[in-house]
Design an enzyme around this catalytic site. Structure first.
Site, PDB file in Angstrom:
ATOM      1  N   ASP A 158       0.826  -1.202   0.000  1.00  0.00           N
ATOM      2  CA  ASP A 158       0.000   0.000   0.000  1.00  0.00           C
ATOM      3  C   ASP A 158       0.862   1.254   0.000  1.00  0.00           C
ATOM      4  O   ASP A 158       2.031   1.241   0.411  1.00  0.00           O
ATOM      5  CB  ASP A 158      -0.968   0.011   1.188  1.00  0.00           C
ATOM      6  CG  ASP A 158      -0.264  -0.038   2.538  1.00  0.00           C
ATOM      7  OD1 ASP A 158       0.707  -0.813   2.680  1.00  0.00           O
ATOM      8  OD2 ASP A 158      -0.679   0.693   3.458  1.00  0.00           O
TER       9      ASP A 158
ATOM     10  N   GLU B  77      -0.093  -1.294   5.705  1.00  0.00           N
ATOM     11  CA  GLU B  77       1.001  -0.900   6.591  1.00  0.00           C
ATOM     12  C   GLU B  77       0.912   0.583   6.923  1.00  0.00           C
ATOM     13  O   GLU B  77       1.193   1.001   8.052  1.00  0.00           O
ATOM     14  CB  GLU B  77       2.353  -1.220   5.928  1.00  0.00           C
ATOM     15  CG  GLU B  77       3.572  -1.004   6.832  1.00  0.00           C
ATOM     16  CD  GLU B  77       4.154   0.401   6.802  1.00  0.00           C
ATOM     17  OE1 GLU B  77       5.036   0.702   7.629  1.00  0.00           O
ATOM     18  OE2 GLU B  77       3.716   1.229   5.959  1.00  0.00           O
ATOM     19  N   GLU B  78       0.521   1.375   5.943  1.00  0.00           N
ATOM     20  CA  GLU B  78       0.526   2.829   6.104  1.00  0.00           C
ATOM     21  C   GLU B  78      -0.527   3.332   7.078  1.00  0.00           C
ATOM     22  O   GLU B  78      -0.499   4.493   7.466  1.00  0.00           O
ATOM     23  CB  GLU B  78       0.335   3.509   4.741  1.00  0.00           C
ATOM     24  CG  GLU B  78       1.469   3.280   3.741  1.00  0.00           C
ATOM     25  CD  GLU B  78       2.738   4.041   4.092  1.00  0.00           C
ATOM     26  OE1 GLU B  78       2.780   4.664   5.176  1.00  0.00           O
ATOM     27  OE2 GLU B  78       3.677   4.014   3.275  1.00  0.00           O
TER      28      GLU B  78
END
Length: 387
Positions: free
Chosen positions: A74, A136-137
């Protein structure tokens, strides 16, 4: 695409607009098909809605040990940013490759995929595992179900390399993070009668002030760890919402705060201190006016810090791959702490610089990409027992 270069693969990866709010399935299906071309089977771990997936694959013998190459698929949004190129189309200028995710961190994933034919063709004594995650972000959320499954298996990886952008410098540590929301419920009334209401904004301000005091305590020299910059755990309030009109005492206010914690500091302790202060000093004053007022804290996201010992096997491998034992730390977080908690010692090293991450006209230098290609070739030699 059988023997594609890392640059060619990065071109394809950037074309998938895998902003965290959207699906990453097109990119994951592309990687799955690419690996299948090389005889590598993939496992997908979907989110509850089936709109996103992690991918895990193994090349080499099905035995315990081996090295995980991990990256997130992502990227952050481009909304409101002044890009001079199409963020989802790779653009080359003056030795740089521009596009959203080039540095953070599709450049690393492209290098890993470019190394797949080498990993397949070589006689690996120890396996290499590929782990590509989602979300993850937004708090290192997506990788967790994949790690939960790996922990159940009899054949477990020995080490993990997170390819976040460090300019290919070896990194052994980063801070952890706790993000929290504090919701203050007061009591509204006409502002002409303000003392008869409970001003949620003003009481929220007292709590934010308390966070400032806690932050000052954390910054005391006794709490410093000079491996990190800044060398102490930090607290900051980043979002606040409340109020409807100036002539109404506000009944609601909420604010979001985060703790960036040194690896040996429990970030939850900050939330606990704030909760205790609220119940002991703030709520009694609120409820003296209105009994059903309240203060609530709830977590938004969290991930642990990372502090891999420099004498560890993981650190020795990283020194070998990066040709450097000048180990450092980074200010940003990674999924590394979660891998480490799952019993897989972890290090961080990847191409590009986080100075470009999350910004308009994000880029990675071509020499960083080729340097990562070389690092993965050394890894292949290591997995074959040649070095």
């Amino acid at each position: 695409m059988s023997d594609a270069s890392s640059r060619e693969l990065l071109d394809r990866l950037i074309g998938f607009a895998t902003v965290s709010r959207d699906s990453n399935l097109e990119l994951i299906r592309f990687i799955e098909a690419y690996l299948a071309e090389h005889g590598v089977q993939s496992e997908l771990f979907f989110n509850e809605e089936g709109t996103k997936a992690n991918l895990f694959a193994t090349i080499g013998p099905l035995v315990s040990g081996g090295v995980v190459l991990s990256g997130h698929t992502d990227v952050v949004p481009v909304d409101g940013q002044a890009w001079t190129v199409d963020p989802f189309r790779l653009t080359e200028k003056d030795g740089r490759l521009y596009g959203r995710g080039t540095a953070d961190m599709k450049g690393f994933i492209a290098s890993v995929l470019a190394a797949v034919p080498t990993f397949v063709q070589r006689t690996l004594v120890t396996p290499v595992h590929l782990a590509f995650s989602y979300d993850e972000e937004v708090g290192c959320l997506g990788v967790r179900p994949m790690l939960a499954e790996l922990e159940k298996r009899p054949f477990k990886p020995r080490l993990c390399l997170i390819g976040e952008p460090t300019e290919l410098k070896p990194v052994l540590g980063h801070k952890g993070k706790l993000a929290m929301r504090c919701e203050v419920r007061g009591a509204a009334c006409h502002s002409a009668y303000a003392p008869y209401g409970v001003n949620a904004i003003e009481y929220a301000a007292q709590l934010i002030g308390r966070l400032g005091v806690i932050g000052e305590q954390l910054a005391h020299p006794d709490n410093h760890d000079q491996r990190f910059d800044p060398p102490f755990s930090t607290v900051q309030t980043g979002v606040i919402k409340g109020g409807r009109a100036l002539n109404i005492v506000p009944a609601e206010c909420e604010f979001d705060f985060e703790v960036r914690a040194l690896p040996d500091f429990d970030a939850q302790a900050v939330a606990d201190q704030l909760q205790a202060f609220a119940h002991e000093h703030v709520l009694p004053k609120m409820r003296a006016v209105q009994a059903d007022t309240d203060i609530r804290l709830r977590p938004l996201s969290a991930y642990p810090g990372l502090a891999t010992p420099p004498e560890s096997e993981a650190a020795r491998l990283l020194a070998l791959l990066s040709n450097s034992s000048e180990f450092g730390t980074v200010a940003f977080g990674t999924e590394g702490g979660l891998f480490d908690q799952a019993g897989i010692p972890t290090v961080v090293c990847g191409p590009g610089s986080m100075d470009q991450g999350h910004k308009p006209d994000e880029f990675i230098a071509l020499d960083q990409l080729s340097g990562c290609d070389g690092m993965l070739l050394r890894l292949a030699d290591y997995l074959c027992g040649d070095i």
